[in-house]
Design a protein around this motif. Structure first.
Motif, short mmCIF file in Angstrom:
data_model
loop_
_atom_site.label_atom_id
_atom_site.label_comp_id
_atom_site.label_asym_id
_atom_site.label_seq_id
_atom_site.Cartn_x
_atom_site.Cartn_y
_atom_site.Cartn_z
N GLN A 24 -5.78 -11.60 0.42
CA GLN A 24 -7.07 -11.76 1.10
C GLN A 24 -7.35 -10.56 2.00
N THR A 25 -6.32 -10.10 2.71
CA THR A 25 -6.48 -8.92 3.57
C THR A 25 -6.70 -7.67 2.75
N ILE A 62 0.83 -1.20 0.00
CA ILE A 62 0.00 0.00 0.00
C ILE A 62 0.86 1.25 0.00
N PHE A 63 1.88 1.27 0.86
CA PHE A 63 2.75 2.45 0.93
C PHE A 63 3.51 2.66 -0.37
N VAL A 93 -10.18 -5.74 3.37
CA VAL A 93 -10.09 -4.49 4.14
C VAL A 93 -10.06 -3.26 3.25
N PHE A 94 -9.33 -3.34 2.13
CA PHE A 94 -9.10 -2.15 1.30
C PHE A 94 -9.78 -2.20 -0.06
N VAL A 151 -4.58 -2.98 -7.84
CA VAL A 151 -5.73 -2.51 -8.61
C VAL A 151 -6.98 -2.62 -7.73
N ASN A 152 -7.95 -1.78 -8.05
CA ASN A 152 -9.19 -1.73 -7.29
C ASN A 152 -10.11 -2.87 -7.72
N CYS A 153 -10.61 -3.62 -6.76
CA CYS A 153 -11.52 -4.72 -7.11
C CYS A 153 -12.94 -4.47 -6.61
#
Length: 268
Positions: free
Chosen positions: A108-109, A73-74, A113-114, A132-134
């Motif tokens: 999975q996390t 993420i960072f 979560v995100f 990528v955004n799911c």
């Protein structure tokens, strides 16, 4: 005045296209793989990956998975791909055999979560990961807000992707890219564009983010650079929707884009 009005219309249309594109839709392509389909799942009881992973205490496994999530993420906050070797070295302490299993758990996390997923692709010869955004388009529109600059930069990217999609083999030389941008009033030597800043830097950013790819070629005695869609664009951008909108803009029937439609069917 008429020319400027046309330029503004093109850029405004391009911004609108990117705003409504389905960024989170995943496609299977020849150079993009989903890490969840790792070879370790074939024989988990006997594989070297599983043995290395099982040798770690449960608390250590949890820590490495959480560290992977944070690192991805960072490092991906600017959409810059993360190198596989970097993740193995910095997060896994060199334990490359069990990396896929750790990444499966991290994914999975990320998704739960995100609303994100890490996808493996290549940048040059290196194996890298992009986030990528799911989430569904409706959910994403609720939580994702874009500034005017974001929309404008997405519009510029859309112009380039549309242009490449319409070219034979989906490629265009650097000279053709600048001819296109110049026709929109975007000069190659512009370093202080009111929206994009340095145009060359903006295109470099698209390359770094894997929205575009550039290949150096020798043609006779000359050196040319060819541009094509990058691996992130192939995952995030829905070609069918883009082609449909292009047909509407040109007031043409979808079916007349015979070559592009054929390429679309191959991708799907």
């Amino acid at each position: 005045a008429e020319t400027m009005s046309q330029r503004q219309k093109v850029l405004k249309t391009a911004c609108s296209i990117m705003y409504y594109l389905s960024h989170g839709r995943k496609k299977r392509t020849s150079d993009v793989q989903e890490p969840m389909q790792s070879s370790s799942s074939q024989d988990p009881q006997t594989s070297a990956e599983q043995r290395e992973w099982n040798s770690l205490p449960a608390s250590e496994k949890k820590r490495k998975v959480n560290d992977l999530v944070r690192y991805l993420i960072f490092s991906s906050s600017q959409k810059i791909p993360v190198k596989r070797d970097e993740l193995i070295r910095s997060v896994m302490d060199g334990r490359g055999k069990s990396f896929n299993l750790a990444l499966d758990s991290a994914n999975q996390t990320l998704e739960k979560v995100f609303g994100l997923t890490a996808i493996e692709t290549k940048k040059g010869t290196q194996r890298v990961y992009i986030l990528v955004n799911c989430l569904s388009s409706d959910t994403r529109n609720v939580f994702t807000k874009q500034t005017e600059k974001d929309l404008s930069c997405n519009g510029l990217l859309c112009v380039l992707l549309c242009f490449l999609m319409m070219k034979p083999q989906g490629t265009a030389t650097e000279e053709h890219i600048w001819t296109l941008l110049n026709s929109l009033g975007i000069e190659e030597d512009s370093t202080a564009h009111p929206i994009f800043g340095s145009i060359k830097d903006r295109i470099t950013t698209f390359l770094d983010q894997c929205y575009l790819e550039r290949e150096k070629k020798i043609v006779g005695e000359a050196t040319v650079f060819e541009y094509r869609w990058g691996s992130r664009a192939k995952v995030e951008v829905d070609k069918r929707e883009l082609l449909t909108i292009m047909s509407e803009i040109h007031e043409d029937d979808f079916a007349i884009w015979e070559r592009q439609f054929g390429d679309l069917l191959k991708d799907e």
